[in-house]
Design a protein around this motif. Structure first.
Motif, PDB file in Angstrom:
ATOM      1  N   SER A  16      48.344  40.895  37.153  1.00 13.72           N
ATOM      2  CA  SER A  16      48.030  40.764  38.576  1.00 13.72           C
ATOM      3  C   SER A  16      46.702  40.044  38.718  1.00 13.72           C
ATOM      4  O   SER A  16      45.773  40.274  37.947  1.00 13.72           O
ATOM      5  CB  SER A  16      47.947  42.132  39.239  1.00 13.72           C
ATOM      6  OG  SER A  16      49.223  42.737  39.256  1.00 13.72           O
ATOM      7  N   TYR A  17      46.629  39.158  39.712  1.00 13.69           N
ATOM      8  CA  TYR A  17      45.445  38.323  39.923  1.00 13.69           C
ATOM      9  C   TYR A  17      44.832  38.607  41.280  1.00 13.69           C
ATOM     10  O   TYR A  17      45.549  38.839  42.254  1.00 13.69           O
ATOM     11  CB  TYR A  17      45.823  36.834  39.878  1.00 13.69           C
ATOM     12  CG  TYR A  17      46.287  36.336  38.544  1.00 13.69           C
ATOM     13  CD1 TYR A  17      45.379  35.839  37.621  1.00 13.69           C
ATOM     14  CD2 TYR A  17      47.635  36.317  38.209  1.00 13.69           C
ATOM     15  CE1 TYR A  17      45.794  35.349  36.389  1.00 13.69           C
ATOM     16  CE2 TYR A  17      48.062  35.839  36.992  1.00 13.69           C
ATOM     17  CZ  TYR A  17      47.139  35.360  36.093  1.00 13.69           C
ATOM     18  OH  TYR A  17      47.556  34.882  34.874  1.00 13.69           O
ATOM     19  N   SER A  18      43.510  38.532  41.352  1.00 15.38           N
ATOM     20  CA  SER A  18      42.825  38.574  42.643  1.00 15.38           C
ATOM     21  C   SER A  18      42.712  37.137  43.159  1.00 15.38           C
ATOM     22  O   SER A  18      42.973  36.181  42.425  1.00 15.38           O
ATOM     23  CB  SER A  18      41.437  39.193  42.495  1.00 15.38           C
ATOM     24  OG  SER A  18      40.602  38.341  41.743  1.00 15.38           O
ATOM     25  N   VAL A  19      42.309  36.989  44.398  1.00 20.89           N
ATOM     26  CA  VAL A  19      42.152  35.660  44.992  1.00 20.89           C
ATOM     27  C   VAL A  19      41.132  34.845  44.201  1.00 20.89           C
ATOM     28  O   VAL A  19      41.342  33.664  43.901  1.00 20.89           O
ATOM     29  CB  VAL A  19      41.747  35.773  46.480  1.00 20.89           C
ATOM     30  CG1 VAL A  19      41.379  34.419  47.047  1.00 20.89           C
ATOM     31  CG2 VAL A  19      42.861  36.401  47.283  1.00 20.89           C
ATOM     32  N   GLU A  20      40.045  35.477  43.815  1.00 27.70           N
ATOM     33  CA  GLU A  20      38.986  34.789  43.070  1.00 27.70           C
ATOM     34  C   GLU A  20      39.464  34.349  41.693  1.00 27.70           C
ATOM     35  O   GLU A  20      39.125  33.268  41.220  1.00 27.70           O
ATOM     36  CB  GLU A  20      37.749  35.691  42.931  1.00 27.70           C
ATOM     37  CG  GLU A  20      37.012  35.951  44.236  1.00 27.70           C
ATOM     38  CD  GLU A  20      37.689  37.008  45.116  1.00 27.70           C
ATOM     39  OE1 GLU A  20      38.557  37.760  44.626  1.00 27.70           O
ATOM     40  OE2 GLU A  20      37.356  37.047  46.311  1.00 27.70           O
ATOM     41  N   GLU A  21      40.261  35.196  41.033  1.00 32.81           N
ATOM     42  CA  GLU A  21      40.777  34.850  39.707  1.00 32.81           C
ATOM     43  C   GLU A  21      41.736  33.667  39.768  1.00 32.81           C
ATOM     44  O   GLU A  21      41.716  32.796  38.902  1.00 32.81           O
ATOM     45  CB  GLU A  21      41.478  36.055  39.080  1.00 32.81           C
ATOM     46  CG  GLU A  21      40.542  37.158  38.673  1.00 32.81           C
ATOM     47  CD  GLU A  21      41.277  38.411  38.244  1.00 32.81           C
ATOM     48  OE1 GLU A  21      40.685  39.157  37.451  1.00 32.81           O
ATOM     49  OE2 GLU A  21      42.420  38.652  38.699  1.00 32.81           O
ATOM     50  N   ILE A  22      42.558  33.619  40.799  1.00 30.20           N
ATOM     51  CA  ILE A  22      43.484  32.495  40.966  1.00 30.20           C
ATOM     52  C   ILE A  22      42.700  31.217  41.245  1.00 30.20           C
ATOM     53  O   ILE A  22      43.005  30.162  40.685  1.00 30.20           O
ATOM     54  CB  ILE A  22      44.498  32.776  42.090  1.00 30.20           C
ATOM     55  CG1 ILE A  22      45.385  33.946  41.710  1.00 30.20           C
ATOM     56  CG2 ILE A  22      45.336  31.540  42.385  1.00 30.20           C
ATOM     57  CD1 ILE A  22      46.277  34.436  42.824  1.00 30.20           C
ATOM     58  N   ALA A  23      41.688  31.313  42.087  1.00 29.08           N
ATOM     59  CA  ALA A  23      40.867  30.141  42.401  1.00 29.08           C
ATOM     60  C   ALA A  23      40.196  29.607  41.138  1.00 29.08           C
ATOM     61  O   ALA A  23      40.148  28.394  40.913  1.00 29.08           O
ATOM     62  CB  ALA A  23      39.828  30.491  43.456  1.00 29.08           C
TER      63      ALA A  23
END
Length: 156
Positions: A16-23
């Motif tokens: 699972s990814y957070s918004v910051e990790e995806i960015a």
């Protein structure tokens, strides 16, 4: 700066990814990821921090990439400037060999007069000849086969 499309193959589907990790993963701004959320990317739940399952992100990016593809018919070539597949001007193209079995068809766009390219296999070249006139330039094997003297020649 060249616009890059996010490569869905970088996503780990069991994470699972957070918004910051995806960015950070795709080198895009956090607002880009948030716009993906508005355009159909779903979160695990409605709580903070927003988490996106890897499989969901993978599927979203794959669908997004397929949606923007512009496949060409056998008689067409893709014009990058016009951003659409088109038949070449005058239905003429030139085959430029890259390897023994592979090469490029090079033609001119009928609308914007830009150079269009299409990678083709030499064995499938006959399929394209039904739609366009293809010329294959033949280079001279040796300099002595030339009928005109070269500039770098002392044989004058």
């Amino acid at each position: 700066m060249k616009k890059q499309h996010p490569n869905h193959r970088h996503v780990k589907i069991h994470r699972s990814y957070s918004v910051e990790e995806i960015a950070k993963l795709f080198s895009v701004h956090k607002n880009t990821v948030r716009s993906w959320l508005k355009n159909g990317l779903t979160t695990v739940d409605n709580k903070r921090p927003m988490l996106i399952h890897g499989q969901t992100l993978y599927s979203f990016l794959q669908v997004k990439r397929v949606k923007h593809k512009r496949p060409c018919e056998p008689g067409e070539m893709y014009c990058v400037r016009c951003r659409s597949p088109k038949a070449p001007a005058g239905d003429m193209a030139e085959y430029q060999s890259k390897t023994d079995t592979l090469g490029n068809l090079v033609a001119i766009c009928p609308d914007c007069e830009a150079i269009m390219n299409r990678r083709v296999c030499l064995s499938k070249l006959d399929e394209f000849r039904r739609y366009m006139d293809i010329s294959i330039p033949q280079a001279l094997k040796h300099i002595v086969e030339s009928t005109q003297p070269t500039v770098n020649s002392d044989l004058l």
